[in-house]
Design a protein around this motif. Structure first.
Motif, mmCIF file in Angstrom:
data_model
loop_
_atom_site.group_PDB
_atom_site.id
_atom_site.type_symbol
_atom_site.label_atom_id
_atom_site.label_comp_id
_atom_site.label_asym_id
_atom_site.label_seq_id
_atom_site.Cartn_x
_atom_site.Cartn_y
_atom_site.Cartn_z
ATOM 1 N N GLN A 1 -0.152 7.268 6.266
ATOM 2 C CA GLN A 1 -1.438 7.630 6.860
ATOM 3 C C GLN A 1 -2.553 6.784 6.222
ATOM 4 O O GLN A 1 -3.014 7.082 5.118
ATOM 5 C CB GLN A 1 -1.726 9.123 6.671
ATOM 6 N N PRO A 2 -3.027 5.753 6.913
ATOM 7 C CA PRO A 2 -4.020 4.848 6.333
ATOM 8 C C PRO A 2 -5.334 5.523 5.952
ATOM 9 O O PRO A 2 -5.991 5.099 4.992
ATOM 10 C CB PRO A 2 -4.246 3.815 7.446
ATOM 11 N N SER A 3 -5.757 6.565 6.680
ATOM 12 C CA SER A 3 -7.058 7.178 6.402
ATOM 13 C C SER A 3 -7.135 7.766 4.996
ATOM 14 O O SER A 3 -8.219 7.831 4.403
ATOM 15 C CB SER A 3 -7.367 8.267 7.436
ATOM 16 N N GLU A 4 -5.992 8.177 4.425
ATOM 17 C CA GLU A 4 -6.005 8.715 3.067
ATOM 18 C C GLU A 4 -6.387 7.641 2.052
ATOM 19 O O GLU A 4 -7.103 7.902 1.081
ATOM 20 C CB GLU A 4 -4.631 9.300 2.712
ATOM 21 N N PHE A 5 -5.938 6.422 2.270
ATOM 22 C CA PHE A 5 -6.245 5.327 1.355
ATOM 23 C C PHE A 5 -7.604 4.711 1.673
ATOM 24 O O PHE A 5 -8.259 4.145 0.791
ATOM 25 C CB PHE A 5 -5.142 4.276 1.413
ATOM 26 N N MET A 6 -8.023 4.839 2.931
ATOM 27 C CA MET A 6 -9.331 4.310 3.316
ATOM 28 C C MET A 6 -10.441 5.015 2.549
ATOM 29 O O MET A 6 -11.486 4.414 2.263
ATOM 30 C CB MET A 6 -9.535 4.480 4.822
ATOM 31 N N LYS A 7 -10.244 6.275 2.189
ATOM 32 C CA LYS A 7 -11.258 7.011 1.424
ATOM 33 C C LYS A 7 -11.511 6.329 0.077
ATOM 34 O O LYS A 7 -12.664 6.198 -0.347
ATOM 35 C CB LYS A 7 -10.810 8.461 1.215
#
Length: 387
Positions: free
Chosen positions: A124-130
């Protein structure tokens, strides 16, 4: 007792913040136990688990092991390198968010396309985008410190960044991640000294935008009205919240005992992920929930203390990154807890360090490592050692 130190003193200064480490260890350990407790029935009856009641425990343990190893590697990276490569990391995050939207690449679950399938696990890219946003906005604020009172040079580039990232997240859709990332950006800009008039205008714009986004999407409107009165439609839009509230009610002060939850027996959806706190409330009661809240409060406080110490040594990127991490963990934990308690509308956000999910656990461990690195560098400088 939380260990405090004066950065001017070099005596008896440990290398690591003991309160920070123990808060994280306790959250990770309690999360492991509660994920197992919440997922036993689902694992026994679920597809792809072969009836193994420890299926999710094994996977969560593997995620935790990967997260700790990845965090160990991340701790070796100096803060100056995170700052140097903050823009490439931001571009990588944007590319991954765009990649998710490609039908042949993105993996869809329950109508949302938020994951990239890696065969064994979903990423899930959004977790690392944070975390990438924390680095990017902290570096931007440091570089543009003299232009933060200018709309064109200080405010407009951040607004464009929010629109790009927000647009990609809303196409998934992942409204929860959008809210968290927006909160991170606003907090770092505020802490970095953004002009108050521009900041107030940004808040007004974002509040209006969030209300419009809720209004134009029927499913968000249903969640909002279900949050307002879950008992009006307890078998429809109020189903998750009504069962979460039942779990809180059954737990009372000390809970029904570990493993004794009834709501996790196929009544409460996503019991081991988004609604893990409801299972904690039912099995461990008010005491268990208060412990979780206190541990998160300790993490957030230590993050801001680390940031204050870095700022005192004029390590402005480290200061803003540490405090941005504190905002991220605090806001996401608050939203998850608020959803579980019926204080906020239902939103699919995990509880950091605790909920089941590989991307969430690994991202949380890397974030903790970065926070520990910022603190370690503060302490080394206080002792007179170079970093």
């Amino acid at each position: 007792m939380i260990f405090q130190y004066d950065i001017r003193s070099k005596k008896n200064l440990p290398d690591f913040d003991q309160s920070l480490i123990w808060s994280a260890i306790l959250l990770l350990s309690l999360g492991l136990v509660m994920v197992y407790s919440a997922s036993i029935s689902i694992a026994e009856a679920g597809r792809g688990t072969n009836g193994n009641p420890a299926h999710f425990l094994a996977r969560h343990s593997a995620y935790l092991a990967v997260g700790l190893l990845t965090g160990l590697v991340a701790f070796q990276v100096p803060m100056r390198l995170w700052q140097k490569y903050s823009f490439p990391l931001f571009l990588l995050g944007v590319a991954l968010l765009a990649l998710v939207l490609i039908p042949a690449v993105g993996h869809e679950v329950n109508g949302s396309r938020r994951w990239i399938s890696l065969w064994i696990v979903n990423f899930q890219p959004s977790e690392f985008m944070k975390l990438f946003i924390v680095f990017y906005v902290a570096n931007y604020t440091v570089r543009k410190a003299h232009h933060l009172d200018s709309f064109r040079k200080g405010f407009l580039p951040m607004l464009i960044m929010v629109l790009v990232v927000g647009g990609l997240l809303l196409l998934e859709p992942d409204f929860g991640a959008f809210v968290v990332i927006t909160a991170i950006m606003m907090a770092i800009l505020f802490l970095g000294g953004m002009d108050l008039k521009l900041f107030a205008g940004l808040i007004g714009f974002l509040i209006a935008a969030l209300l419009i986004l809720i209004w134009i999407e029927p499913y968000r409107m249903q969640r909002f009205f279900g949050f307002m009165d879950p008992w009006d439609d307890p078998f429809g839009k109020g189903y998750q919240l009504s069962h979460a509230l039942i779990a809180f009610g059954r737990g009372e002060w000390l809970g029904v005992g570990l493993g004794g939850s009834v709501e996790k027996l196929f009544y409460l959806p996503e019991a081991h992920t988004d609604f893990l706190l409801a299972v904690i409330a039912e099995e461990l009661g008010f005491a268990g929930v208060a412990t979780v809240v206190a541990l998160f409060a300790s993490l957030v406080i230590r993050a801001f203390v680390i940031g204050r110490h870095a700022a005192a040594r004029e390590r402005h990127f480290s200061a803003l990154a540490a405090q941005g991490i504190g905002v991220w963990l605090g806001v996401q934990a608050f939203i998850n807890m608020g959803v579980n308690m019926g204080v906020l509308p239902t939103k699919g956000l995990t509880l950091p360090f605790m909920s089941f999910g590989g991307s969430s656990i690994v991202a949380s461990c890397i974030t903790l490592a970065v926070l520990m690195r910022a603190d370690w560098e503060n302490r080394q400088l206080a002792k007179g050692f170079p970093v």
